[in-house]
Design a protein around this motif. Structure first.
Motif, PDB file in Angstrom:
ATOM      1  N   GLY A 183      32.359  20.534  43.479  1.00 33.87           N
ATOM      2  CA  GLY A 183      33.712  21.090  43.418  1.00 33.87           C
ATOM      3  C   GLY A 183      33.722  22.582  43.695  1.00 33.87           C
ATOM      4  O   GLY A 183      34.621  23.102  44.373  1.00 33.87           O
ATOM      5  N   ASN A 184      32.707  23.296  43.180  1.00 30.22           N
ATOM      6  CA  ASN A 184      32.617  24.739  43.424  1.00 30.22           C
ATOM      7  C   ASN A 184      32.442  25.040  44.904  1.00 30.22           C
ATOM      8  O   ASN A 184      33.021  25.999  45.430  1.00 30.22           O
ATOM      9  CB  ASN A 184      31.435  25.335  42.652  1.00 30.22           C
ATOM     10  CG  ASN A 184      31.627  25.267  41.148  1.00 30.22           C
ATOM     11  OD1 ASN A 184      32.746  25.165  40.666  1.00 30.22           O
ATOM     12  ND2 ASN A 184      30.535  25.311  40.419  1.00 30.22           N
ATOM     13  N   LEU A 185      31.632  24.235  45.592  1.00 28.76           N
ATOM     14  CA  LEU A 185      31.376  24.461  47.007  1.00 28.76           C
ATOM     15  C   LEU A 185      32.646  24.288  47.827  1.00 28.76           C
ATOM     16  O   LEU A 185      32.959  25.108  48.697  1.00 28.76           O
ATOM     17  CB  LEU A 185      30.297  23.489  47.500  1.00 28.76           C
ATOM     18  CG  LEU A 185      29.783  23.724  48.926  1.00 28.76           C
ATOM     19  CD1 LEU A 185      29.140  25.094  49.050  1.00 28.76           C
ATOM     20  CD2 LEU A 185      28.783  22.630  49.314  1.00 28.76           C
ATOM     21  N   ILE A 186      33.407  23.241  47.529  1.00 30.53           N
ATOM     22  CA  ILE A 186      34.682  23.033  48.228  1.00 30.53           C
ATOM     23  C   ILE A 186      35.626  24.197  47.945  1.00 30.53           C
ATOM     24  O   ILE A 186      36.270  24.735  48.859  1.00 30.53           O
ATOM     25  CB  ILE A 186      35.328  21.699  47.790  1.00 30.53           C
ATOM     26  CG1 ILE A 186      34.500  20.517  48.287  1.00 30.53           C
ATOM     27  CG2 ILE A 186      36.761  21.596  48.324  1.00 30.53           C
ATOM     28  CD1 ILE A 186      35.005  19.175  47.801  1.00 30.53           C
ATOM     29  N   GLY A 187      35.710  24.595  46.683  1.00 28.58           N
ATOM     30  CA  GLY A 187      36.611  25.676  46.297  1.00 28.58           C
ATOM     31  C   GLY A 187      36.274  26.990  46.970  1.00 28.58           C
ATOM     32  O   GLY A 187      37.162  27.684  47.480  1.00 28.58           O
ATOM     33  N   MET A 188      34.985  27.348  46.992  1.00 29.96           N
ATOM     34  CA  MET A 188      34.577  28.606  47.615  1.00 29.96           C
ATOM     35  C   MET A 188      34.891  28.619  49.102  1.00 29.96           C
ATOM     36  O   MET A 188      35.380  29.615  49.642  1.00 29.96           O
ATOM     37  CB  MET A 188      33.082  28.848  47.372  1.00 29.96           C
ATOM     38  CG  MET A 188      32.736  29.201  45.938  1.00 29.96           C
ATOM     39  SD  MET A 188      30.989  29.649  45.702  1.00 29.96           S
ATOM     40  CE  MET A 188      30.185  28.072  45.989  1.00 29.96           C
ATOM     41  N   MET A 189      34.604  27.508  49.784  1.00 32.65           N
ATOM     42  CA  MET A 189      34.858  27.440  51.217  1.00 32.65           C
ATOM     43  C   MET A 189      36.355  27.503  51.505  1.00 32.65           C
ATOM     44  O   MET A 189      36.798  28.194  52.438  1.00 32.65           O
ATOM     45  CB  MET A 189      34.268  26.142  51.780  1.00 32.65           C
ATOM     46  CG  MET A 189      34.222  26.091  53.300  1.00 32.65           C
ATOM     47  SD  MET A 189      33.138  27.342  54.016  1.00 32.65           S
ATOM     48  CE  MET A 189      31.538  26.768  53.444  1.00 32.65           C
ATOM     49  N   ALA A 190      37.151  26.802  50.700  1.00 30.21           N
ATOM     50  CA  ALA A 190      38.593  26.784  50.913  1.00 30.21           C
ATOM     51  C   ALA A 190      39.211  28.160  50.692  1.00 30.21           C
ATOM     52  O   ALA A 190      40.040  28.607  51.499  1.00 30.21           O
ATOM     53  CB  ALA A 190      39.245  25.756  49.989  1.00 30.21           C
ATOM     54  N   VAL A 191      38.812  28.832  49.619  1.00 26.40           N
ATOM     55  CA  VAL A 191      39.365  30.157  49.320  1.00 26.40           C
ATOM     56  C   VAL A 191      39.004  31.150  50.414  1.00 26.40           C
ATOM     57  O   VAL A 191      39.854  31.930  50.871  1.00 26.40           O
ATOM     58  CB  VAL A 191      38.861  30.655  47.946  1.00 26.40           C
ATOM     59  CG1 VAL A 191      39.159  32.136  47.766  1.00 26.40           C
ATOM     60  CG2 VAL A 191      39.507  29.851  46.818  1.00 26.40           C
TER      61      VAL A 191
END
Length: 439
Positions: free
Chosen positions: A14-22
């Motif tokens: 979830g952190n990886l998706i969030g960082m990339m999206a932001v």
């Protein structure tokens, strides 16, 4: 359940998706949309005044907008596809089926945006005199295409949290023309312009040397900021009111702040940004450095907060009322509880729980139903099992898992048999005990 599970371990899926999206949203909103609008506005101001120095500055901006959007912007866009597809293949597969033509259209619009950006940059010297208006029209078309890319993607993102009656009708238009789409699009539009102003304003101290030129540029920025900040606030409030009731109650929780802190920081931040806009509109060439730095930092944090909140208020769903955050369809939960989740997992080496494979079965279940949000250990302490399950016995975990969605409504219900519950509890307990140094 039809795809392999991929665990990015300590980083957290979830952190990886969030960082990339932001990161992608920051680049797309601040540079591709906000930066383009300000760049073309600046060229128009230079054209009206016959100011070659100002035009040179707009041209300099176009070079960096081209470089950033076609490198970092494109790579983070692909990065979102990569991370979400390998981590949440069921969700991406469903969204592609629902929004196939919307995504195809967005691709055509994006290609048009890139072509226009290249044309705009490489015709600065060629389109002079009478052709200057054609160059300005190209810039305007670029701004429109950049914005349309966001409009289409926002329709898809908004449908994830409020798909209207799509679950009943299965109509593309029911999902895409959801009530959240328009306010969400407006909020992102004004946020993008605000971001562009916030990021570019500090640069004027170094790259706009002439006081008169700086006066013109800052006044232009001020006009955009004074308009965008109030409209961002209004559209944000409208967006909030179109969310499902449960999602509305999760907004402050999703930010990780208290009610007072959330309201204080956001209201004060927007107020200070508006004050900066008024000061810039006044045409001052000197203004508080701290205020410009704050505005740049706050605007980036604001869009980060928005993305984090948007992702979290969907919980326990990834597509509201249709698919849970772990990729399990809402309609499949009871079937999995009866027949078993492992029996439905095409690529799992374990098909049923036995005493010999209990821990292996638990690991498979954790990968299938937990790692979209949780990891055993990692940097985000609120999501890791070493913190959440610390001190819990195996029996306590086995009792909690079947009821976790009732105790914590943001959690999807566990979709599996009683034996699978015990296997998952055994695996979590073993891993947490080992990481925490317990026996």
């Amino acid at each position: 359940m039809e795809f392999p599970t991929i665990d990015f371990g300590w980083v957290g899926n979830g952190n990886l998706i969030g960082m990339m999206a932001v990161l992608h949203v920051m680049i797309n909103h601040a540079v591709a949309i906000g930066g383009s609008v300000l760049m073309v506005s600046m060229e128009y101001a230079a054209f009206k005044r016959g100011n070659e120095r100002l035009e040179a500055y707009a041209r300099w901006l176009s070079k960096w907008i081209l470089i950033i959007t076609t490198t970092a912007g494109a790579m983070t866009g692909v990065g979102i596809w990569f991370t979400t597809t390998v981590i949440l293949p069921n969700a991406i597969g469903s969204l592609l089926r629902i929004f196939h033509w919307a995504w195809f259209t967005e691709w055509l619009v994006f290609v048009s945006e890139v072509v226009l950006l290249l044309t705009y940059f490489y015709t600065w010297d060629r389109w002079k005199g009478e052709k200057k208006r054609l160059h300005l029209r190209t810039g305007l078309a670029l701004c429109i295409m950049s914005w349309l890319t966001m409009v289409i993607i926002t329709g898809i993102l908004a449908a994830q949290i409020n798909p209207g009656d799509w679950v009943e009708t299965l109509s593309f238009w029911s999902a895409f023309l959801n009530t959240t789409w328009v306010p969400s699009t407006l909020f992102r539009t004004f946020a993008a312009i605000t971001l562009g102003v916030a990021v570019l304003t500090p640069l004027n101290r170094w790259f706009v040397k002439d006081p008169l030129d700086r006066h013109i540029v800052l006044k232009l920025y001020g006009k955009w900021l004074v308009v965008s900040v109030p409209l961002m606030l209004v559209s944000g409030w409208w967006y909030l009111k179109t969310l499902p009731d449960q999602a509305q109650t999760l907004v402050v929780w999703a930010s990780g702040m208290s009610d007072f802190t959330f309201a204080f920081i956001n209201v004060l931040g927007l107020l200070l940004m508006f004050v900066l806009g008024v000061m810039l509109m006044d045409g001052r060439t000197k203004y508080p450095v701290a205020l410009t730095v704050f505005t740049a930092a706050f605007s980036l944090l604001l869009i980060t907060e928005f993305e984090i909140v948007r992702e979290n208020i969907r919980k326990p769903y990834v597509i509201y009322n249709y698919m849970y955050a772990n990729g399990v369809l809402k309609t499949d939960v009871e079937r999995f509880r009866k027949d078993g989740a492992l029996a439905q997992a095409t690529l799992s080496p374990v098909r049923e729980v036995t005493e010999a494979n209990k821990l292996q079965a638990g690991e498979e279940l954790f990968r299938m139903q937990c790692i979209a949000c949780h990891s055993i250990d990692g940097p985000r302490r609120s999501r890791v099992m070493t913190e959440r399950a610390k001190g819990w016995s195996e029996e306590a975990l086995a009792s909690f898992i079947p009821q976790m969605h009732n105790i914590r409504p943001v959690m999807p219900p566990f979709a599996g048999t009683d034996e699978e519950v015990k296997a998952l509890a055994a695996y979590i307990h073993k891993m947490v005990s080992e990481r925490n140094g317990a026996e």
